[in-house]
Motif scaffolding. Structure first.
Motif, PDB file in Angstrom:
ATOM      1  N   LEU A 125       0.769  -1.232   0.000  1.00 21.70           N
ATOM      2  CA  LEU A 125       0.000   0.000   0.000  1.00 21.70           C
ATOM      3  C   LEU A 125       0.807   1.294   0.000  1.00 21.70           C
ATOM      4  CD1 LEU A 125      -2.533  -1.178   2.728  1.00 21.70           C
ATOM      5  CD2 LEU A 125      -3.006  -0.995   0.287  1.00 21.70           C
ATOM      6  N   ASP A 126       1.948   1.288   0.628  1.00 20.41           N
ATOM      7  CA  ASP A 126       2.714   2.519   0.840  1.00 20.41           C
ATOM      8  C   ASP A 126       3.612   2.810  -0.360  1.00 20.41           C
ATOM      9  OD1 ASP A 126       3.960   4.717   1.953  1.00 20.41           O
ATOM     10  OD2 ASP A 126       5.239   3.536   3.292  1.00 20.41           O
ATOM     11  N   GLN A 127       3.062   3.496  -1.343  1.00 22.63           N
ATOM     12  CA  GLN A 127       3.771   3.727  -2.604  1.00 22.63           C
ATOM     13  C   GLN A 127       5.016   4.602  -2.447  1.00 22.63           C
ATOM     14  OE1 GLN A 127       0.604   5.314  -4.975  1.00 22.63           O
ATOM     15  NE2 GLN A 127      -0.459   3.344  -5.092  1.00 22.63           N
ATOM     16  N   ASN A 128       4.957   5.615  -1.571  1.00 22.79           N
ATOM     17  CA  ASN A 128       6.108   6.515  -1.433  1.00 22.79           C
ATOM     18  C   ASN A 128       7.043   6.117  -0.288  1.00 22.79           C
ATOM     19  OD1 ASN A 128       4.696   7.298   0.821  1.00 22.79           O
ATOM     20  ND2 ASN A 128       4.380   9.418   0.166  1.00 22.79           N
ATOM     21  N   ARG A 129       6.767   4.985   0.351  1.00 25.45           N
ATOM     22  CA  ARG A 129       7.620   4.382   1.387  1.00 25.45           C
ATOM     23  C   ARG A 129       7.896   5.335   2.562  1.00 25.45           C
ATOM     24  NH1 ARG A 129       5.715   0.478  -0.639  1.00 25.45           N
ATOM     25  NH2 ARG A 129       6.687  -0.668  -2.300  1.00 25.45           N
ATOM     26  N   ASP A 130       6.855   6.063   3.004  1.00 32.32           N
ATOM     27  CA  ASP A 130       7.029   6.950   4.156  1.00 32.32           C
ATOM     28  C   ASP A 130       6.503   6.339   5.453  1.00 32.32           C
ATOM     29  OD1 ASP A 130       4.303   7.099   3.687  1.00 32.32           O
ATOM     30  OD2 ASP A 130       4.220   9.296   3.616  1.00 32.32           O
ATOM     31  N   GLY A 131       6.047   5.073   5.390  1.00 37.61           N
ATOM     32  CA  GLY A 131       5.610   4.375   6.598  1.00 37.61           C
ATOM     33  C   GLY A 131       4.159   4.583   6.969  1.00 37.61           C
ATOM     34  N   ILE A 132       3.421   5.333   6.142  1.00 40.05           N
ATOM     35  CA  ILE A 132       1.993   5.512   6.345  1.00 40.05           C
ATOM     36  C   ILE A 132       1.291   5.338   4.995  1.00 40.05           C
ATOM     37  CG2 ILE A 132       2.167   7.050   8.346  1.00 40.05           C
ATOM     38  CD1 ILE A 132       1.641   9.387   6.423  1.00 40.05           C
ATOM     39  N   VAL A 133      -0.022   5.138   5.034  1.00 39.30           N
ATOM     40  CA  VAL A 133      -0.789   4.958   3.805  1.00 39.30           C
ATOM     41  C   VAL A 133      -1.804   6.088   3.712  1.00 39.30           C
ATOM     42  CG1 VAL A 133      -2.345   3.433   2.523  1.00 39.30           C
ATOM     43  CG2 VAL A 133      -0.487   2.458   3.897  1.00 39.30           C
ATOM     44  N   SER A 134      -1.690   6.876   2.665  1.00 39.05           N
ATOM     45  CA  SER A 134      -2.643   7.969   2.460  1.00 39.05           C
ATOM     46  C   SER A 134      -3.900   7.425   1.783  1.00 39.05           C
ATOM     47  CB  SER A 134      -2.023   9.068   1.585  1.00 39.05           C
ATOM     48  OG  SER A 134      -1.858   8.585   0.254  1.00 39.05           O
ATOM     49  N   ARG A 135      -4.952   8.212   1.850  1.00 42.31           N
ATOM     50  CA  ARG A 135      -6.198   7.830   1.161  1.00 42.31           C
ATOM     51  C   ARG A 135      -5.922   7.648  -0.335  1.00 42.31           C
ATOM     52  NH1 ARG A 135     -11.357   8.578   2.597  1.00 42.31           N
ATOM     53  NH2 ARG A 135     -10.715   9.989   4.258  1.00 42.31           N
ATOM     54  N   ASN A 136      -5.127   8.533  -0.911  1.00 38.55           N
ATOM     55  CA  ASN A 136      -4.817   8.452  -2.341  1.00 38.55           C
ATOM     56  C   ASN A 136      -4.064   7.162  -2.670  1.00 38.55           C
ATOM     57  OD1 ASN A 136      -4.764   9.553  -5.031  1.00 38.55           O
ATOM     58  ND2 ASN A 136      -2.578   9.956  -4.702  1.00 38.55           N
TER      59      ASN A 136
END
Length: 200
Positions: free
Chosen positions: A99-110
């Motif tokens: 789920l975490d496309q940008n690998r920042d450790g959180i999952v945005s709605r987008n």
């Protein structure tokens, strides 16, 4: 003969109606985990990705942190208390990888909506339907709604789940009574370190 058929049909209808009070939507056995979760945990048959995301954004900040993903899967629930930390870490890595496309450790709605739009679905991790409500909510939707209704008498609450549920209530009431008794005391001798107590 006609009366016998009507009587038999009436008895069958009554017997079938008494078998369950379960309001959950019926989903096919081959449904994905998200669909099964929404039916079992929320009694929702039709939902969109954004609604799913919002419902499981427990702190309402517009993103899923790791603890929210684990909670969605029921890993904060008593039913999964024996899942080792190593397994929880594995699930965390698996979900972030998906789920975490940008690998920042959180999952945005987008990120979540993009994942679903690209044909993704949350995997079945084998942790059950994802119990993430409090004890009252879980008892209500997983037991009471299936086996009881507004006509259930106190003496009918004899299932092991009923007994355990009300045992927890008794323990909470006992703890509350002990706390109230301590709060009424002007001095709580148990809180005084032994070296400062008078010996009689």
């Amino acid at each position: 003969m006609q009366y016998a058929i009507l009587a038999a049909a009436s008895l069958l209808t009554t017997a079938l109606a008494h078998g369950t009070h379960d309001p959950r939507p019926v989903v096919p056995d081959n449904a994905n985990w998200m669909t099964k979760h929404m039916a079992e945990e929320h009694h929702i048959a039709d939902f969109d990705p954004s609604s799913f995301f919002t419902l499981h954004d427990f702190n309402g900040n517009g993103r899923w942190e790791v603890d929210e993903m684990l909670r969605t899967y029921g890993l904060m629930d008593e039913s999964n208390k024996d899942v080792p930390a190593s397994k929880r870490d594995e699930y965390q890595r698996q979900l972030l990888q998906l789920l975490d496309q940008n690998r920042d450790g959180i999952v945005s709605r987008n990120e979540f909506n993009t994942f679903i739009a690209n044909g993704g679905t949350l995997p079945d991790l084998g942790t059950g339907p994802g119990h993430h409500g409090d004890d009252e909510y879980e008892y209500e939707i997983h037991h009471w709604e299936r086996y009881h209704d507004e006509n259930t008498r106190l003496e009918d609450l004899t299932h092991p789940e009923d007994i355990e549920h009300f045992r927890k209530h008794d323990l909470m009431e006992e703890a509350e009574e002990k706390l109230e008794a301590l709060e009424r005391m002007t001095i709580v001798s148990a809180n005084i370190p032994a070296k400062f107590r008078r010996s009689n």
